[in-house]
Design a protein around this motif. Sequence first.
Motif, short mmCIF file in Angstrom:
data_model
loop_
_atom_site.label_atom_id
_atom_site.label_comp_id
_atom_site.label_asym_id
_atom_site.label_seq_id
_atom_site.Cartn_x
_atom_site.Cartn_y
_atom_site.Cartn_z
N ALA A 46 0.79 -1.23 0.00
CA ALA A 46 0.00 0.00 0.00
C ALA A 46 0.82 1.27 0.00
N HIS A 47 2.14 1.17 -0.11
CA HIS A 47 2.94 2.38 0.06
C HIS A 47 3.70 2.83 -1.19
N PHE A 48 4.06 1.92 -2.05
CA PHE A 48 4.82 2.33 -3.23
C PHE A 48 4.64 1.35 -4.38
N ILE A 84 -6.56 4.77 -1.52
CA ILE A 84 -7.84 5.20 -0.95
C ILE A 84 -7.83 5.12 0.57
N SER A 85 -8.26 6.19 1.21
CA SER A 85 -8.41 6.18 2.67
C SER A 85 -9.66 5.38 3.02
N VAL A 86 -9.58 4.59 4.09
CA VAL A 86 -10.66 3.70 4.47
C VAL A 86 -11.05 3.94 5.92
N LEU A 93 -5.16 2.40 1.57
CA LEU A 93 -4.93 1.11 0.95
C LEU A 93 -4.92 1.28 -0.57
N VAL A 94 -4.13 0.47 -1.25
CA VAL A 94 -4.14 0.46 -2.71
C VAL A 94 -5.27 -0.46 -3.16
N LEU A 105 -17.03 1.40 -6.56
CA LEU A 105 -16.71 0.12 -5.93
C LEU A 105 -15.23 -0.19 -6.12
N TYR A 106 -14.58 -0.58 -5.02
CA TYR A 106 -13.18 -0.95 -5.05
C TYR A 106 -13.01 -2.36 -4.51
N ASN A 107 -11.95 -3.00 -4.95
CA ASN A 107 -11.66 -4.36 -4.50
C ASN A 107 -10.20 -4.45 -4.07
N LEU A 108 -9.96 -5.20 -3.00
CA LEU A 108 -8.60 -5.51 -2.58
C LEU A 108 -8.48 -7.02 -2.62
N ASN A 109 -7.72 -7.52 -3.59
CA ASN A 109 -7.58 -8.95 -3.79
C ASN A 109 -6.20 -9.40 -3.32
N THR A 110 -6.15 -10.24 -2.31
CA THR A 110 -4.89 -10.74 -1.76
C THR A 110 -4.78 -12.23 -2.04
N GLN A 111 -3.73 -12.63 -2.72
CA GLN A 111 -3.52 -14.03 -3.06
C GLN A 111 -2.15 -14.49 -2.55
#
Length: 202
Positions: A46-48, A84-86, A93-94, A105-111
């Motif tokens: 989420a930072h760079f 985006i601030s949450v 978070l990116v 609508l945003y999605n954060l997909n972690t695999q």
Amino acid sequence: MTKQISILLFTLSFLFSSFCFSQKSEGRIIYTDGKVREGYVKLNGAHFVKFKSVKKAKAEKVDFSELASVEIKNDDEVSIYKNISVVGKDEPLVLEEVVKGAVTLYNLNTQGFSSVFAPSGMGGAPLNIGPMTYDIKNLYVLRTGEEKATHLGSNQLFTKNFKTAASVFFKDCTSLVTKIQNKDFKKKHIKEIVQYYNSECK
């Protein structure tokens, strides 16, 4: 009790897993001042982001706070990521932009892979039964004019009640809330829910 321990150990294994949130492909980064650079992009948390103007160039770290968005090509489609601030989070978070409108609508997909443990029985130490792939999808919505996005839930075992969270967020649209309460719209219909709101409620 054994079942509860299994679930607990499975959940704790995520805390020690290696989270993977990265894509490396052709794309471009757009700075907050409008400057655009095209090349190859890799998202790292989420930072760079890591950026290369050409494949053989040395990767350059660019802080996401300097960027308005990142665009990454996936075959014939372009994925757009924004910082985006949450609500409830200290740092942005990116998130991937899925539907844009009065409500976006945003999605954060972690695999990635996680070690899975199970009780050995007879009070012995837990057994490592091997790696397991996981795909966690977190859903966020941001209304125009609001500064922070709202988390509506995820596909994880332990998450907030989607029907309740969605009904509260979209409370200004009675027809949509009715469809959510009647289960005409469920979590799997999140894109349709946001599209309905943007077209019918605003």
